[in-house]
Design a protein around this motif. Sequence first.
Motif, PDB file in Angstrom:
ATOM      1  N   SER A  61       7.021   4.845   2.966  1.00 21.07           N
ATOM      2  CA  SER A  61       8.133   4.055   3.506  1.00 21.07           C
ATOM      3  C   SER A  61       8.055   3.949   5.021  1.00 21.07           C
ATOM      4  O   SER A  61       8.337   2.894   5.602  1.00 21.07           O
ATOM      5  CB  SER A  61       9.475   4.667   3.093  1.00 21.07           C
ATOM      6  N   SER A  62       7.648   5.033   5.681  1.00 24.54           N
ATOM      7  CA  SER A  62       7.551   5.028   7.142  1.00 24.54           C
ATOM      8  C   SER A  62       6.488   4.042   7.625  1.00 24.54           C
ATOM      9  O   SER A  62       6.717   3.275   8.572  1.00 24.54           O
ATOM     10  CB  SER A  62       7.226   6.444   7.640  1.00 24.54           C
ATOM     11  N   VAL A  63       5.335   4.036   6.958  1.00 29.89           N
ATOM     12  CA  VAL A  63       4.262   3.100   7.333  1.00 29.89           C
ATOM     13  C   VAL A  63       4.702   1.663   7.035  1.00 29.89           C
ATOM     14  O   VAL A  63       4.482   0.750   7.838  1.00 29.89           O
ATOM     15  CB  VAL A  63       2.957   3.432   6.578  1.00 29.89           C
ATOM     16  N   PHE A  64       5.337   1.468   5.882  1.00 35.13           N
ATOM     17  CA  PHE A  64       5.789   0.128   5.489  1.00 35.13           C
ATOM     18  C   PHE A  64       6.775  -0.459   6.499  1.00 35.13           C
ATOM     19  O   PHE A  64       6.610  -1.579   6.976  1.00 35.13           O
ATOM     20  CB  PHE A  64       6.426   0.195   4.095  1.00 35.13           C
ATOM     21  N   ALA A  72       8.593  -3.334  -4.897  1.00 32.47           N
ATOM     22  CA  ALA A  72       7.474  -4.280  -4.924  1.00 32.47           C
ATOM     23  C   ALA A  72       7.964  -5.719  -5.111  1.00 32.47           C
ATOM     24  O   ALA A  72       7.498  -6.641  -4.422  1.00 32.47           O
ATOM     25  CB  ALA A  72       6.504  -3.902  -6.041  1.00 32.47           C
ATOM     26  N   VAL A  73       8.917  -5.908  -6.018  1.00 34.59           N
ATOM     27  CA  VAL A  73       9.454  -7.256  -6.284  1.00 34.59           C
ATOM     28  C   VAL A  73      10.146  -7.809  -5.038  1.00 34.59           C
ATOM     29  O   VAL A  73       9.961  -8.986  -4.674  1.00 34.59           O
ATOM     30  CB  VAL A  73      10.430  -7.220  -7.476  1.00 34.59           C
ATOM     31  N   TRP A 114       2.034  -5.083   0.986  1.00 33.84           N
ATOM     32  CA  TRP A 114       2.839  -3.946   0.569  1.00 33.84           C
ATOM     33  C   TRP A 114       3.436  -4.146  -0.819  1.00 33.84           C
ATOM     34  O   TRP A 114       3.704  -3.167  -1.537  1.00 33.84           O
ATOM     35  CB  TRP A 114       3.929  -3.675   1.595  1.00 33.84           C
ATOM     36  N   ALA A 115       3.646  -5.386  -1.222  1.00 36.19           N
ATOM     37  CA  ALA A 115       4.091  -5.641  -2.594  1.00 36.19           C
ATOM     38  C   ALA A 115       3.054  -5.138  -3.590  1.00 36.19           C
ATOM     39  O   ALA A 115       3.392  -4.495  -4.591  1.00 36.19           O
ATOM     40  CB  ALA A 115       4.350  -7.135  -2.795  1.00 36.19           C
ATOM     41  N   TYR A 116       1.786  -5.425  -3.288  1.00 35.60           N
ATOM     42  CA  TYR A 116       0.715  -4.901  -4.143  1.00 35.60           C
ATOM     43  C   TYR A 116       0.650  -3.374  -4.080  1.00 35.60           C
ATOM     44  O   TYR A 116       0.405  -2.705  -5.093  1.00 35.60           O
ATOM     45  CB  TYR A 116      -0.630  -5.502  -3.735  1.00 35.60           C
ATOM     46  N   ALA A 161       1.244  -1.070  -7.262  1.00 36.73           N
ATOM     47  CA  ALA A 161       0.269  -0.091  -7.753  1.00 36.73           C
ATOM     48  C   ALA A 161       0.924   1.273  -7.946  1.00 36.73           C
ATOM     49  O   ALA A 161       0.657   1.982  -8.932  1.00 36.73           O
ATOM     50  CB  ALA A 161      -0.896   0.015  -6.772  1.00 36.73           C
ATOM     51  N   ALA A 162       1.804   1.646  -7.005  1.00 37.35           N
ATOM     52  CA  ALA A 162       2.512   2.928  -7.124  1.00 37.35           C
ATOM     53  C   ALA A 162       3.407   2.946  -8.364  1.00 37.35           C
ATOM     54  O   ALA A 162       3.480   3.954  -9.087  1.00 37.35           O
ATOM     55  CB  ALA A 162       3.349   3.178  -5.871  1.00 37.35           C
ATOM     56  N   ALA A 163       4.087   1.833  -8.644  1.00 35.19           N
ATOM     57  CA  ALA A 163       4.938   1.744  -9.835  1.00 35.19           C
ATOM     58  C   ALA A 163       4.105   1.853 -11.103  1.00 35.19           C
ATOM     59  O   ALA A 163       4.511   2.511 -12.080  1.00 35.19           O
ATOM     60  CB  ALA A 163       5.718   0.431  -9.825  1.00 35.19           C
ATOM     61  N   LEU A 164       2.935   1.213 -11.098  1.00 30.34           N
ATOM     62  CA  LEU A 164       2.048   1.281 -12.264  1.00 30.34           C
ATOM     63  C   LEU A 164       1.584   2.709 -12.511  1.00 30.34           C
ATOM     64  O   LEU A 164       1.600   3.190 -13.651  1.00 30.34           O
ATOM     65  CB  LEU A 164       0.850   0.361 -12.047  1.00 30.34           C
ATOM     66  N   ILE A 165       1.177   3.400 -11.446  1.00 34.32           N
ATOM     67  CA  ILE A 165       0.725   4.790 -11.581  1.00 34.32           C
ATOM     68  C   ILE A 165       1.855   5.658 -12.122  1.00 34.32           C
ATOM     69  O   ILE A 165       1.665   6.444 -13.063  1.00 34.32           O
ATOM     70  CB  ILE A 165       0.227   5.319 -10.220  1.00 34.32           C
TER      71      ILE A 165
END
Length: 532
Positions: free
Chosen positions: A50-53, A109-110, A218-220, A224-228
């Motif tokens: 979140s900090s990087v985003f 992501a959405v 960042w959406a991707y 990817a984090a949600a998928l994992i």
Amino acid sequence: MSDETEKTTENVNETTAPVDRVKGKAKPNVWCFTTYFTEGFPFAIVRMMSSVFFTDIGMKERYLGYLNFLGIPWNLKFLWAPLVDIFGSKRTWMIAIQSIITLLTAAVAVICFSSSNNSDPVLSTSILVVLFVAFAFVAATNDIVIDGYYIEGIPNQKEQAAYTGYRVFAYRIALIVAKFGIIYAVGMYSKSAAIKTLPDGIVDISTAAGMKVMYVAWAYGFGAAALIMGLFTLFHVVALPDFETRTKSVSSAKKVYQDFLHSFSSYLEISVERTKIALLSGIGAFVVLSIILVACKLSYVQALAYGLLAMLTFLIAQSRPLVALSLVFIIFYKIGDEIIFSMGTPFLKRYLMVSNDQLAWMTGLIGLVGSIAGTTIGGLWIKKVGLKKAIWPLTLIMNVNIAAYIWLAWAHPLATVMVDGKAVPHLSGLITISAVYCYEQIAAGLGNAVLIVYILKTCKKEFKAGHYAIGSAFMSVFSSIFGGFGGIIVEKMGYMNLFVIGLFATIPAMALMFFVRIPEEQTSEKSAANNK
């Protein structure tokens, strides 16, 4: 800052066969890995990604500092931990909580995708902040559930020790996947997309096209984090053993409340009745001061932070003098280091021009290795000579790293420079920044070892888990609050002055080291001499 805490213990009644004989379900070495991966991964999303985003999408330093407040749910999670024991099974809690985490990550992501075409970035950012606040509380609860499940699933303490390596390894892998894998992928995608779609091949978030590239990248990343997270949650639905048929932990609300009060009163070394007064007066101070400050036109974030400080101050004031001295030492011991951490990401990315792919290598691999090395060396040092002899040299090494950051802000080496309108890595600058960052992580690890050992020495044997949770909460909640105001200091005074303040903030703890009590212990050398 340490990402892991001492795992708590609770009483359960063992009944039948060893835990690895649950038919058709994952064995302990498997579920230990998967559960602790899903403990570390949400933490990395909330506290690191979140900090990087938010830095990438142009959030002001003031608000980037406020992101440190996202750590407070982890600091105070022991307050609502009893609810997990009272309502439902740990397995049910875990699957429900991790499903929510998956949905929250997917929602981020959405929103990032929709924000890439949104003309009102302020609204999108506000929604994302609210989501991350909710995410922080859910993820902190996830930690409680996983630790409780582990203790129920492996009730024997010797077996728990045997599986500790799986837990730590899984947690570290989760951090690497988030800090290195996803952030590196986001950086490489944004660079590739910029070359293909932007005129100068550089992501400039002051333009609509540049901001779109960053949001899509960042959406991707969050997708990817949600998928994992979703895949691990699905595995837990199918393969996670249910220990409720073989172990029972009957906890009434009244008993849990009484145990909590006894643990708290024992730590503060005051009566249960006085503990009730301390807790009620602390909560009252929090509510009243927060309302007054909001009425005085202070922001909600600052008002709640000051209210929380007032509550903890009331608790300290009610404790015995020696305990109060110990708590003040715990609070201030790593304040200087935490001030650096509070604005570390924007300092590296905006001030020193570290790109996301460079940051991924630096924090996800070099920094992680340095942190592990520092904590390990510190622990071995303390084991060898004892905490009393080790505390001064380890503390001085930790605090010198703040001076290194002051020098870094003064020298201002750049990791990336512009050559003929193109962003090019600057090798000497990158090496210099990486070296200081690695030293800082090693030094922070040394300090973590000191503080963890000291807190453990303040715990009474019969309440060791509860006392450690209380001590570590005091250790980290003040750091989160002070760090939360780091962005305001940067906006008004700059990074160098922030680090100078951090250096001066180390003085109270070093002064208190002359007065705090450190229980005597036998070092390895003394033990060997006694055995002769």
